[in-house]
Scaffold this motif. Sequence first.
Motif, PDB file in Angstrom:
ATOM      1  N   LEU A   1       0.811  -1.217   0.000  1.00  0.00           N
ATOM      2  CA  LEU A   1       0.000   0.000   0.000  1.00  0.00           C
ATOM      3  C   LEU A   1       0.848   1.272   0.000  1.00  0.00           C
ATOM      4  CD1 LEU A   1      -2.739  -1.101   2.561  1.00  0.00           C
ATOM      5  CD2 LEU A   1      -2.968  -0.931   0.079  1.00  0.00           C
ATOM      6  N   GLU A   2       2.064   1.209   0.529  1.00  0.00           N
ATOM      7  CA  GLU A   2       2.920   2.399   0.585  1.00  0.00           C
ATOM      8  C   GLU A   2       3.923   2.345  -0.563  1.00  0.00           C
ATOM      9  OE1 GLU A   2       4.544   2.956   4.490  1.00  0.00           O
ATOM     10  OE2 GLU A   2       2.657   2.426   5.464  1.00  0.00           O
ATOM     11  N   LEU A   3       3.426   2.640  -1.762  1.00  0.00           N
ATOM     12  CA  LEU A   3       4.226   2.489  -2.978  1.00  0.00           C
ATOM     13  C   LEU A   3       5.313   3.549  -3.099  1.00  0.00           C
ATOM     14  CD1 LEU A   3       1.439   1.698  -5.621  1.00  0.00           C
ATOM     15  CD2 LEU A   3       2.993   0.091  -4.503  1.00  0.00           C
ATOM     16  N   THR A   4       6.424   3.132  -3.722  1.00  0.00           N
ATOM     17  CA  THR A   4       7.496   4.075  -4.050  1.00  0.00           C
ATOM     18  C   THR A   4       7.839   4.052  -5.535  1.00  0.00           C
ATOM     19  OG1 THR A   4       9.208   2.433  -3.535  1.00  0.00           O
ATOM     20  CG2 THR A   4       8.500   3.869  -1.741  1.00  0.00           C
ATOM     21  N   SER A   5       7.427   3.020  -6.267  1.00  0.00           N
ATOM     22  CA  SER A   5       7.671   2.984  -7.708  1.00  0.00           C
ATOM     23  C   SER A   5       6.710   2.004  -8.369  1.00  0.00           C
ATOM     24  CB  SER A   5       9.118   2.581  -8.039  1.00  0.00           C
ATOM     25  OG  SER A   5       9.353   1.221  -7.722  1.00  0.00           O
ATOM     26  N   SER A   6       6.501   2.219  -9.664  1.00  0.00           N
ATOM     27  CA  SER A   6       5.613   1.346 -10.447  1.00  0.00           C
ATOM     28  C   SER A   6       6.054   1.407 -11.904  1.00  0.00           C
ATOM     29  CB  SER A   6       4.153   1.817 -10.317  1.00  0.00           C
ATOM     30  OG  SER A   6       3.291   1.013 -11.090  1.00  0.00           O
ATOM     31  N   LYS A   7       6.229   0.232 -12.526  1.00  0.00           N
ATOM     32  CA  LYS A   7       6.671   0.188 -13.915  1.00  0.00           C
ATOM     33  C   LYS A   7       6.123  -1.065 -14.583  1.00  0.00           C
ATOM     34  CE  LYS A   7      10.820   0.554 -16.833  1.00  0.00           C
ATOM     35  NZ  LYS A   7      12.304   0.671 -16.824  1.00  0.00           N
ATOM     36  N   GLN A   8       5.730  -0.929 -15.839  1.00  0.00           N
ATOM     37  CA  GLN A   8       5.191  -2.066 -16.590  1.00  0.00           C
ATOM     38  C   GLN A   8       6.238  -2.589 -17.570  1.00  0.00           C
ATOM     39  OE1 GLN A   8       0.951  -2.278 -17.434  1.00  0.00           O
ATOM     40  NE2 GLN A   8       1.410  -2.535 -19.601  1.00  0.00           N
ATOM     41  N   PHE A   9       6.323  -3.927 -17.679  1.00  0.00           N
ATOM     42  CA  PHE A   9       7.273  -4.592 -18.569  1.00  0.00           C
ATOM     43  C   PHE A   9       6.515  -5.460 -19.567  1.00  0.00           C
ATOM     44  CE2 PHE A   9       9.577  -3.538 -14.778  1.00  0.00           C
ATOM     45  CZ  PHE A   9      10.867  -3.221 -15.191  1.00  0.00           C
ATOM     46  N   ASP A  10       7.047  -5.554 -20.774  1.00  0.00           N
ATOM     47  CA  ASP A  10       6.412  -6.357 -21.821  1.00  0.00           C
ATOM     48  C   ASP A  10       6.801  -7.826 -21.769  1.00  0.00           C
ATOM     49  OD1 ASP A  10       5.152  -4.101 -22.823  1.00  0.00           O
ATOM     50  OD2 ASP A  10       6.796  -3.635 -24.192  1.00  0.00           O
ATOM     51  N   SER A  11       7.778  -8.177 -20.917  1.00  0.00           N
ATOM     52  CA  SER A  11       8.241  -9.554 -20.822  1.00  0.00           C
ATOM     53  C   SER A  11       8.554  -9.876 -19.371  1.00  0.00           C
ATOM     54  CB  SER A  11       9.479  -9.766 -21.694  1.00  0.00           C
ATOM     55  OG  SER A  11      10.610  -9.125 -21.110  1.00  0.00           O
ATOM     56  N   VAL A  12       9.006 -11.117 -19.139  1.00  0.00           N
ATOM     57  CA  VAL A  12       9.352 -11.534 -17.777  1.00  0.00           C
ATOM     58  C   VAL A  12      10.715 -11.019 -17.339  1.00  0.00           C
ATOM     59  CG1 VAL A  12       7.906 -13.595 -17.919  1.00  0.00           C
ATOM     60  CG2 VAL A  12      10.314 -13.723 -18.602  1.00  0.00           C
ATOM     61  N   ASP A  13      11.419 -10.318 -18.203  1.00  0.00           N
ATOM     62  CA  ASP A  13      12.715  -9.732 -17.863  1.00  0.00           C
ATOM     63  C   ASP A  13      12.474  -8.427 -17.114  1.00  0.00           C
ATOM     64  OD1 ASP A  13      15.406  -9.196 -17.659  1.00  0.00           O
ATOM     65  OD2 ASP A  13      15.588  -8.412 -19.710  1.00  0.00           O
ATOM     66  N   ILE A  14      12.195  -8.521 -15.827  1.00  0.00           N
ATOM     67  CA  ILE A  14      11.804  -7.356 -15.038  1.00  0.00           C
ATOM     68  C   ILE A  14      12.989  -6.844 -14.222  1.00  0.00           C
ATOM     69  CG2 ILE A  14       9.421  -8.170 -14.897  1.00  0.00           C
ATOM     70  CD1 ILE A  14      10.035  -8.993 -11.970  1.00  0.00           C
ATOM     71  N   ARG A  15      12.899  -5.580 -13.810  1.00  0.00           N
ATOM     72  CA  ARG A  15      13.879  -4.959 -12.926  1.00  0.00           C
ATOM     73  C   ARG A  15      13.126  -4.137 -11.887  1.00  0.00           C
ATOM     74  NH1 ARG A  15      16.415  -8.016 -15.413  1.00  0.00           N
ATOM     75  NH2 ARG A  15      18.432  -7.782 -16.464  1.00  0.00           N
ATOM     76  N   PHE A  16      13.676  -4.093 -10.676  1.00  0.00           N
ATOM     77  CA  PHE A  16      13.065  -3.271  -9.626  1.00  0.00           C
ATOM     78  C   PHE A  16      14.148  -2.842  -8.652  1.00  0.00           C
ATOM     79  CE2 PHE A  16      12.469  -7.786  -8.824  1.00  0.00           C
ATOM     80  CZ  PHE A  16      12.985  -7.975  -7.553  1.00  0.00           C
ATOM     81  N   ALA A  17      13.880  -1.751  -7.933  1.00  0.00           N
ATOM     82  CA  ALA A  17      14.865  -1.196  -7.007  1.00  0.00           C
ATOM     83  C   ALA A  17      14.173  -0.294  -6.008  1.00  0.00           C
ATOM     84  CB  ALA A  17      15.936  -0.413  -7.778  1.00  0.00           C
ATOM     85  N   ALA A  18      14.868  -0.002  -4.929  1.00  0.00           N
ATOM     86  CA  ALA A  18      14.437   0.992  -3.951  1.00  0.00           C
ATOM     87  C   ALA A  18      15.629   1.874  -3.653  1.00  0.00           C
ATOM     88  CB  ALA A  18      13.929   0.321  -2.679  1.00  0.00           C
TER      89      ALA A  18
END
Length: 364
Positions: free
Chosen positions: A293-310
Amino acid sequence: MIWRFIRLLATWNALAISPLALAQPAGALGDDFVYHIRSGDTLIDLANLYTRNSANWTILQRHNAVGDPQRLVIGSELRIPFALIPEIPAPTTAMHVSGQAQVDGVPLRAGMSINEGATVTTASDGFVTLQLSDGTKITLPRGSATQLERLRQFEGAALTDSILHVEQGEVDSHVAPSGQGVGRFEIRTPVAVMGVRGTRFRVQTANQGARSEVLEGSVRVKTSSASSQPVALSSGYGAAIGANGALNVQPLLPAPQLGPAQRAGSGQWTSPFSPVPGAVAYLVQVSRDPEGLELTSSKQFDSVDIRFAARRPGTHYVAVRAVDAAGLGGRDAYLAFEGANALMSASDLPIMLSDGGVVTLTDY
């Protein structure tokens, strides 16, 4: 399509007579508050509790066509007009703000109180979580604009009467998490109204219509079409609503089966997983809390090759959901990971790299 509606309505009826439903208020239907009758209830007691005037029992009897006020049917719905229920103002509180957000054009900060009628907007990097007086949490992701049309509480009970108008973007709601039930919680879009009966659900609106995804509990959806009837959405189902009010109901995609979080360099992480059948994209959101619920980022990817960070140190949580061709997001898969100790600029923003990562202090 017909069999889907039959199954959804059957599920709704089952909820209506479940022990949980019998034990709590059940939201709203039109201009009425709905209460499920329990053993020992009387019209006089209910009139006194909710309308603050026991003499209103006669109005409730007529309004509900009750033949014998001494023999109320346990589990049946009693409708109480909101016009009879005294209410008091119940401002919401901004419990979490990340990035840029405003309330009526003024910068929004965590801890601020927001009154009825205000509009909260989030920028492309902005995320806000609001908390109502009953503990309901409302998350407004980036690029959203939501008017808090009604923020009130019953005078005689700890139930809220809340109406949100989503002008743009998305709202993620976790309603009455303590299980006490809800007076009224509605999210309105230009093409539909979603009424809650104690649940967690998401609503997105755009020029081409709206979408609703039910994760817990149930939601009644009423489109803007004059001839439409409310449709019950149970947990695990979503509805895509066209600009003309056309309604398409279908099951939500399952959560991806995420592998362990793996470092991908530049403060970023990834997680291997197999494609979800029926998915055309994957939404990846990072939050500071395990509920997402306390979001800091949101991004959509077209494939399963995802990346995320804080960008801050400490434990964070990533939620990954599959998105189908209708734009409906499925159930979330969660992973915990450690945020980066990012190198910050003078304006308190991370120094970004061309690959979407950040410069971390451990790089030097």
